[in-house]
Design an enzyme around this catalytic site. Structure first.
Site, PDB file in Angstrom:
ATOM      1  N   ASP A  72     -23.409  58.351  30.312  1.00  0.00           N
ATOM      2  CA  ASP A  72     -24.737  58.822  30.692  1.00  0.00           C
ATOM      3  C   ASP A  72     -24.755  59.325  32.134  1.00  0.00           C
ATOM      4  O   ASP A  72     -24.494  58.552  33.062  1.00  0.00           O
ATOM      5  CB  ASP A  72     -25.739  57.673  30.527  1.00  0.00           C
ATOM      6  CG  ASP A  72     -27.184  58.121  30.694  1.00  0.00           C
ATOM      7  OD1 ASP A  72     -27.408  59.319  30.937  1.00  0.00           O
ATOM      8  OD2 ASP A  72     -28.077  57.267  30.581  1.00  0.00           O
ATOM      9  N   HIS A  96     -27.334  60.190  33.850  1.00  0.00           N
ATOM     10  CA  HIS A  96     -28.676  60.088  34.428  1.00  0.00           C
ATOM     11  C   HIS A  96     -28.833  58.991  35.476  1.00  0.00           C
ATOM     12  O   HIS A  96     -29.895  58.881  36.087  1.00  0.00           O
ATOM     13  CB  HIS A  96     -29.713  59.901  33.317  1.00  0.00           C
ATOM     14  CG  HIS A  96     -29.823  61.091  32.416  1.00  0.00           C
ATOM     15  ND1 HIS A  96     -29.086  61.205  31.249  1.00  0.00           N
ATOM     16  CD2 HIS A  96     -30.551  62.227  32.513  1.00  0.00           C
ATOM     17  CE1 HIS A  96     -29.365  62.356  30.677  1.00  0.00           C
ATOM     18  NE2 HIS A  96     -30.244  62.997  31.405  1.00  0.00           N
ATOM     19  N   CYS A 118     -28.097  67.309  34.378  1.00  0.00           N
ATOM     20  CA  CYS A 118     -27.355  66.479  33.421  1.00  0.00           C
ATOM     21  C   CYS A 118     -26.360  67.283  32.571  1.00  0.00           C
ATOM     22  O   CYS A 118     -25.278  66.783  32.253  1.00  0.00           O
ATOM     23  CB  CYS A 118     -28.312  65.691  32.531  1.00  0.00           C
ATOM     24  SG  CYS A 118     -29.549  66.660  31.662  1.00  0.00           S
TER      25      CYS A 118
END
Length: 489
Positions: free
Chosen positions: A369, A371, A174
């Site tokens: 994001d 993820h 990440c």
């Protein structure tokens, strides 16, 4: 016990009493999760975080094994893998991820004031609406701006990284992805301008496609995760391991240099100098990082090989602003950096879960994001397949409280030319003066002068950098500012 209960209920409904233990390829399990590891550098990773990532590792190991291995394992039992896969694909794993690492929201309220997104103000506040401003237009403008920013997420199905068997960066990549997003925005601003927006009814811009190709998931792409890991070995980057903001900034410095040397005769993939603003490298630690104007000139001159005095400049400022959480005194300062015209946002997020923060509204931090797990996409040529670029953008505007982000982070700025850099210095000096003795970073004309001021403990009543004066005051961060600390998540 939330995950345990969830998985047990699913497994009970899916698995037979004769199910045997599944075999998981240990080479696909992130290094920090392997049992018996004695050299883990990530003590802040929680037990629940480990459980969460383990679930993904099971899914990835099954999806990426060979056909014969899949058949053999399936013949024994596929109950556990199927159960976990069901949790992931149904969205339960993301909800659990948010429960453990902090929830995010998608609501936007005009009562919370205007939104600043990478140097641009979107007026949606109710106070402004009384003055004739259409807040609906302001919100629509923000949504279009947000969705035009390049999103880079976890990918699966790419060629193995180096000599490893990793064909996905799920659970550990990440920070790498967050950094790719920040650099991608710098390239967008440089090539297409800050006002560029992605259009759905016009031909795809060729420069935009070239930028996306730079971040493909193969060694052939200049800024791929493969090449980042190779360039960052000297700073501790390794396949399957988390990395901190400082090491990530230094890695980009190395990779940009490598790619520039490969393209000695043509334009380098990153047509700008990189300046990582950190503490003194002479052994003197402590104090806020100093943007040294002489150093900026030096980086530009080296980038142009002495042909020009100034080039476009990417500034990366790694910081540690507290121990377990950001010291409250820094929150207003972080908020103000998004008002800089040169703003590229923040690489940061929750401990062990980096995001790319691109905007603020009152106490909210809007972010992209990394993820979400997506299948690798190959973008080639001037006419990509329909919707092939859709996975690089997001219409869901998530936000978290700004004061909940991890204190270890890195701020980015893009300066197009010398005038833009001077404007950045002006904004930075003003912000330092408003910091009440605790600036995020300061500005000085020369490094020797900044050391002299630090040793004399000069207060913040100094003048502008044109007069060779130190901008802001010296301050020791709560968690210290040496390079080792900056590598902590």
């Amino acid at each position: 016990m939330v995950l345990k209960g969830l998985c047990e209920r699913i497994v009970a409904s899916k698995c037979t009493s004769k199910s045997s233990t599944e075999t998981v390829d240990s080479t696909q399990v992130p290094a920090y999760l392997k049992a018996g590891s004695s050299d883990s550098k990530f003590p802040k990773a929680s037990f629940w975080s480990s459980i969460f990532t383990s679930g993904f590792s099971v899914v990835e190991s099954f999806s990426e094994s060979s056909a014969s291995e899949k058949k053999a394992v399936h013949s024994r039992s596929s109950g556990w893998a199927a159960a976990v896969r069901k949790v992931v694909t149904s969205g339960s794993m993301r909800r659990f991820h948010e429960r453990v690492l902090g929830s995010s929201r998608t609501d936007i309220s005009s009562s919370d004031g205007d939104i600043w997104l990478l140097g641009v103000c979107h007026q949606i506040s109710q106070q402004e609406s009384s003055g004739g401003v259409d807040t609906n237009n302001g919100l629509a403008s923000f949504e279009q701006d947000f969705s035009s920013k390049i999103l880079v997420t976890y990918r699966k199905g790419f060629d193995a990284i180096g000599d490893s068997k990793y064909t996905s960066d799920v659970n550990w990549g990440c920070m790498l992805r967050s950094s790719q997003m920040l650099v991608a925005q710098a390239l967008l601003f440089h090539k297409l301008g800050r006002s560029w927006r992605k259009s759905v009814d016009k031909p795809v811009d060729k420069e935009y496609l070239k930028i996306l190709q730079l971040f493909g998931d193969s060694e052939a792409s200049a800024f791929s995760i493969h090449n980042l890991l190779q360039a960052g070995k000297g700073y501790g980057l390794a396949v399957g391991s988390w990395v901190g903001p400082y090491a990530m900034c230094r890695t980009w410095e190395v990779l940009a240099r490598i790619q520039r040397e490969k393209n000695d005769l043509g334009e380098p993939p990153l047509p700008m100098a990189i300046y990582v603003v950190s503490g003194d490298e002479d052994g003197e630690r402590g104090g806020a990082p100093v943007v040294c104007i002489e150093d900026a000139f030096k980086h530009c001159s080296e980038f142009s090989r002495g042909q020009t005095a100034w080039t476009p400049l990417l500034l990366l400022v790694p910081l540690v602003l507290g121990l377990d959480k950001v010291n409250p005194r820094y929150i207003p300062l972080l908020h103000s950096t998004f008002k800089f015209p040169q703003s590229l946002g923040i690489m940061g997020g929750k401990p062990g879960a980096s995001t790319y923060i691109i905007g603020v509204q009152s106490e909210k931090a809007f972010y992209l994001d990394p993820h979400d797990v997506q299948t690798v996409v190959n973008i080639s040529g001037d006419t990509p397949e329909p919707n092939s670029t859709s996975s690089y953008h997001c219409n869901v505007m998530r936000h978290i409280p700004l004061d909940s982000i991890d204190p270890s982070l890195a701020i980015g700025f893009y300066c197009r030319d010398k005038d833009d850099f001077d404007d950045f210095c002006s904004h930075a000096s003003k912000l330092a003066e408003e910091s009440n003795g605790a600036p995020l970073f300061t500005v000085a004309k020369s490094r020797s002068f900044s050391k002299q001021v630090s040793s004399n403990d000069v207060s913040g009543d100094n003048t502008g950098f044109e007069e060779d004066a130190f901008l802001g005051t010296d301050h020791v961060n709560d968690a210290g500012t040496n390079e080792d600390d900056w590598q902590l998540l």
